[in-house]
Structures are given as C-alpha cells and as structure tokens.
Motif scaffolding. Structure first.
Motif, PDB file in Angstrom:
ATOM      1  N   ALA A   1      58.151  23.193  47.032  1.00  0.00           N
ATOM      2  CA  ALA A   1      58.914  24.419  47.249  1.00  0.00           C
ATOM      3  C   ALA A   1      58.279  25.236  48.379  1.00  0.00           C
ATOM      4  N   ILE A   2      56.966  25.272  48.409  1.00  0.00           N
ATOM      5  CA  ILE A   2      56.262  25.991  49.476  1.00  0.00           C
ATOM      6  C   ILE A   2      56.574  25.370  50.831  1.00  0.00           C
ATOM      7  N   GLU A   3      56.549  24.057  50.913  1.00  0.00           N
ATOM      8  CA  GLU A   3      56.849  23.389  52.189  1.00  0.00           C
ATOM      9  C   GLU A   3      58.238  23.766  52.693  1.00  0.00           C
ATOM     10  N   ILE A   4      59.212  23.779  51.796  1.00  0.00           N
ATOM     11  CA  ILE A   4      60.579  24.135  52.181  1.00  0.00           C
ATOM     12  C   ILE A   4      60.634  25.578  52.656  1.00  0.00           C
ATOM     13  N   MET A   5      60.036  26.480  51.875  1.00  0.00           N
ATOM     14  CA  MET A   5      60.096  27.894  52.235  1.00  0.00           C
ATOM     15  C   MET A   5      59.333  28.182  53.527  1.00  0.00           C
ATOM     16  N   GLU A   6      58.231  27.486  53.750  1.00  0.00           N
ATOM     17  CA  GLU A   6      57.504  27.675  55.013  1.00  0.00           C
ATOM     18  C   GLU A   6      58.348  27.236  56.202  1.00  0.00           C
ATOM     19  N   SER A   7      59.080  26.135  56.055  1.00  0.00           N
ATOM     20  CA  SER A   7      59.924  25.687  57.168  1.00  0.00           C
ATOM     21  C   SER A   7      61.079  26.654  57.399  1.00  0.00           C
ATOM     22  N   VAL A   8      61.622  27.208  56.324  1.00  0.00           N
ATOM     23  CA  VAL A   8      62.691  28.210  56.463  1.00  0.00           C
ATOM     24  C   VAL A   8      62.136  29.446  57.167  1.00  0.00           C
ATOM     25  N   ALA A   9      60.935  29.865  56.788  1.00  0.00           N
ATOM     26  CA  ALA A   9      60.328  31.057  57.395  1.00  0.00           C
ATOM     27  C   ALA A   9      60.066  30.848  58.889  1.00  0.00           C
ATOM     28  N   LYS A  10      59.663  29.635  59.271  1.00  0.00           N
ATOM     29  CA  LYS A  10      59.409  29.358  60.685  1.00  0.00           C
ATOM     30  C   LYS A  10      60.697  29.350  61.500  1.00  0.00           C
ATOM     31  N   GLU A  11      61.773  28.833  60.909  1.00  0.00           N
ATOM     32  CA  GLU A  11      63.066  28.766  61.601  1.00  0.00           C
ATOM     33  C   GLU A  11      63.669  30.139  61.837  1.00  0.00           C
ATOM     34  N   ASN A  12      63.591  30.965  60.810  1.00  0.00           N
ATOM     35  CA  ASN A  12      64.291  32.243  60.878  1.00  0.00           C
ATOM     36  C   ASN A  12      63.515  33.283  60.087  1.00  0.00           C
ATOM     37  N   GLN A  13      62.996  34.264  60.788  1.00  0.00           N
ATOM     38  CA  GLN A  13      62.183  35.286  60.136  1.00  0.00           C
ATOM     39  C   GLN A  13      62.974  36.565  59.885  1.00  0.00           C
ATOM     40  N   THR A  14      64.225  36.414  59.506  1.00  0.00           N
ATOM     41  CA  THR A  14      65.056  37.598  59.274  1.00  0.00           C
ATOM     42  C   THR A  14      65.352  37.840  57.801  1.00  0.00           C
ATOM     43  N   ASP A  15      64.848  36.982  56.924  1.00  0.00           N
ATOM     44  CA  ASP A  15      65.121  37.117  55.495  1.00  0.00           C
ATOM     45  C   ASP A  15      63.823  37.383  54.747  1.00  0.00           C
TER      46      ASP A  15
ATOM     47  N   SER B   1      55.005  34.559  45.809  1.00  0.00           N
ATOM     48  CA  SER B   1      55.097  34.205  44.392  1.00  0.00           C
ATOM     49  C   SER B   1      54.514  32.821  44.121  1.00  0.00           C
ATOM     50  N   TYR B   2      54.876  31.862  44.951  1.00  0.00           N
ATOM     51  CA  TYR B   2      54.385  30.494  44.760  1.00  0.00           C
ATOM     52  C   TYR B   2      52.877  30.407  44.967  1.00  0.00           C
ATOM     53  N   TYR B   3      52.377  31.085  45.991  1.00  0.00           N
ATOM     54  CA  TYR B   3      50.942  31.058  46.229  1.00  0.00           C
ATOM     55  C   TYR B   3      50.181  31.708  45.077  1.00  0.00           C
ATOM     56  N   LEU B   4      50.724  32.772  44.516  1.00  0.00           N
ATOM     57  CA  LEU B   4      50.084  33.399  43.357  1.00  0.00           C
ATOM     58  C   LEU B   4      50.026  32.430  42.178  1.00  0.00           C
ATOM     59  N   LYS B   5      51.112  31.698  41.960  1.00  0.00           N
ATOM     60  CA  LYS B   5      51.149  30.737  40.848  1.00  0.00           C
ATOM     61  C   LYS B   5      50.116  29.631  41.014  1.00  0.00           C
ATOM     62  N   LEU B   6      49.810  29.284  42.254  1.00  0.00           N
ATOM     63  CA  LEU B   6      48.829  28.234  42.511  1.00  0.00           C
ATOM     64  C   LEU B   6      47.409  28.785  42.691  1.00  0.00           C
ATOM     65  N   GLY B   7      47.277  30.114  42.616  1.00  0.00           N
ATOM     66  CA  GLY B   7      45.963  30.725  42.788  1.00  0.00           C
ATOM     67  C   GLY B   7      45.452  30.690  44.213  1.00  0.00           C
TER      68      GLY B   7
ATOM     69  N   ILE C   1      65.318  24.887  45.001  1.00  0.00           N
ATOM     70  CA  ILE C   1      63.927  25.325  45.050  1.00  0.00           C
ATOM     71  C   ILE C   1      63.471  25.773  43.668  1.00  0.00           C
ATOM     72  N   SER C   2      64.318  26.471  42.930  1.00  0.00           N
ATOM     73  CA  SER C   2      63.938  26.881  41.576  1.00  0.00           C
ATOM     74  C   SER C   2      63.755  25.668  40.676  1.00  0.00           C
TER      75      SER C   2
END
Length: 78
Positions: A25-39, A48-54, A13-14
């Motif tokens: 990277a956002i797509e990957i992290m969104e899918s991870v967040a949907k699968e497991n909301q414990t991290d 961070s990514y959304y801030l970088k994209l405004g 991702i980095s």
C-alpha cells in the motif's frame, strides 16, 4: 479539492492494509504522491501506514511536503 486516486484505488489499498500488506500500500501511495502532489489525502494515508509499521522517521519528510504544498489550506494544516 479533488482526489487523485481512481475510484477503485482506495478500496484496493484498504484491502491491502486489511490483509497486512501495508508495504505494498505504501508503494502505491508513494507512486501516486510522486505523480501528483495535489491531493493531501495521499500524504495522510502514507503517514498512517508508516505509523502502523513504526517507521516514524519516514513521517517528518511527509509533513514537510504537506506544509510546502498545502499550508494555504487551513483544514489540511490543523
């Protein structure tokens, strides 16, 4: 708290971020967040990514999820 990311995923991702492929990277992290909301790290990466994209409008729902799932952990909420 144990991370839900696999050991090689943060590096991958980095690398996407480094090559300007933040949307992927956002797509990957969104899918991870949907699968497991414990991290909470997943949500912080997304912010961070959304801030970088405004895309500040995408941040409030993530903060609300952080509050919902992690308000009992002081280190996450400060």
């Amino acid at each position: 708290m144990k991370s839900t990311l696999k050991p090689d995923e943060p590096f991958f991702i980095s690398q996407l971020e480094e090559f300007g492929r933040i949307e992927e990277a956002i797509e990957i992290m969104e899918s991870v967040a949907k699968e497991n909301q414990t991290d909470p790290a997943v949500f912080f990466y997304l912010i961070s990514y959304y801030l970088k994209l405004g895309k500040e409008d995408k941040i409030k729902p993530i903060v609300l999820q952080l509050e919902k799932h992690f308000s009992h952990i002081p280190d996450v909420m400060t």
